[in-house]
Write a protein that holds these residues in place. Structure first.
Motif, PDB file in Angstrom:
ATOM      1  N   LEU A  79       0.868  -1.251   0.083  1.00  0.00           N
ATOM      2  CA  LEU A  79       0.012   0.040  -0.117  1.00  0.00           C
ATOM      3  C   LEU A  79       0.964   1.206  -0.139  1.00  0.00           C
ATOM      4  O   LEU A  79       0.631   2.337  -0.781  1.00  0.00           O
ATOM      5  N   ARG A  94     -10.420   4.138  -5.013  1.00  0.00           N
ATOM      6  CA  ARG A  94     -10.567   2.881  -4.380  1.00  0.00           C
ATOM      7  C   ARG A  94      -9.538   2.613  -3.409  1.00  0.00           C
ATOM      8  O   ARG A  94      -9.709   2.259  -2.310  1.00  0.00           O
ATOM      9  N   ILE A  95      -8.224   2.933  -3.829  1.00  0.00           N
ATOM     10  CA  ILE A  95      -7.148   2.879  -2.636  1.00  0.00           C
ATOM     11  C   ILE A  95      -7.510   3.864  -1.549  1.00  0.00           C
ATOM     12  O   ILE A  95      -7.200   3.456  -0.476  1.00  0.00           O
ATOM     13  N   ALA A  97     -10.194   4.910  -0.348  1.00  0.00           N
ATOM     14  CA  ALA A  97     -11.085   4.257   0.654  1.00  0.00           C
ATOM     15  C   ALA A  97     -10.767   3.103   1.397  1.00  0.00           C
ATOM     16  O   ALA A  97     -10.910   3.091   2.290  1.00  0.00           O
ATOM     17  N   ASP A  98      -9.809   2.396   0.665  1.00  0.00           N
ATOM     18  CA  ASP A  98      -9.289   1.149   1.285  1.00  0.00           C
ATOM     19  C   ASP A  98      -8.412   1.992   2.518  1.00  0.00           C
ATOM     20  O   ASP A  98      -8.421   1.249   3.776  1.00  0.00           O
ATOM     21  N   GLU A 100      -8.942   4.513   4.105  1.00  0.00           N
ATOM     22  CA  GLU A 100      -9.897   5.268   5.146  1.00  0.00           C
ATOM     23  C   GLU A 100     -10.360   3.887   5.817  1.00  0.00           C
ATOM     24  O   GLU A 100     -10.599   4.397   7.159  1.00  0.00           O
ATOM     25  N   LYS A 101     -10.711   3.009   5.273  1.00  0.00           N
ATOM     26  CA  LYS A 101     -11.385   1.855   5.917  1.00  0.00           C
ATOM     27  C   LYS A 101     -10.320   1.229   7.103  1.00  0.00           C
ATOM     28  O   LYS A 101     -10.670   0.909   8.115  1.00  0.00           O
ATOM     29  N   LEU A 102      -8.950   1.378   6.778  1.00  0.00           N
ATOM     30  CA  LEU A 102      -8.153   0.745   7.548  1.00  0.00           C
ATOM     31  C   LEU A 102      -7.816   1.511   8.686  1.00  0.00           C
ATOM     32  O   LEU A 102      -7.247   1.129   9.575  1.00  0.00           O
TER      33      LEU A 102
END
Length: 104
Positions: A79, A94-95, A97-98, A100-102
């Motif tokens: 990442l 998309r990255i 968003a990922d 942010e989720k992590l």
């Protein structure tokens, strides 16, 4: 009780072999323990075997945790490499968003 060599394959230690041998001994002992005329002997053998099985299970959990930790580190490196040197506008949504989720 085991270590991984450079190929990711477990190499067994002396402790692991001794533990496995002792566990096999208790399995055999459990089969004949009813014939031993010592009060509580069968229960003690069964308890020892249950403790050894619990140790095996906890060791497996530790190994799984170590593997998961390694995979997470690898994903973080991937990442970071994907976004290194880029501005926020250059990073695919998309990255972002990922990430942010992590970060929650």
């Amino acid at each position: 009780l085991s270590a991984r060599n450079g190929d990711g394959i477990d190499k067994h230690t002396g402790h692991q072999y001794a533990f496995q041998t002792a566990k096999e001994f208790f399995v055999v002992l459990e089969d004949v323990s009813a014939a031993v005329p010592v009060p509580g002997f069968a229960a003690a053998v069964k308890a020892a075997l249950n403790i050894m099985k619990a140790c095996d299970e906890s060791h497996a959990t530790i190994e799984d945790t170590k593997d998961l930790k390694f995979r997470i580190k690898t994903l973080v490196v991937v990442l970071v490499d994907a976004v290194k040197g880029k501005t926020v506008k250059e990073i695919p949504p998309r990255i972002l968003a990922d990430i942010e989720k992590l970060s929650r």
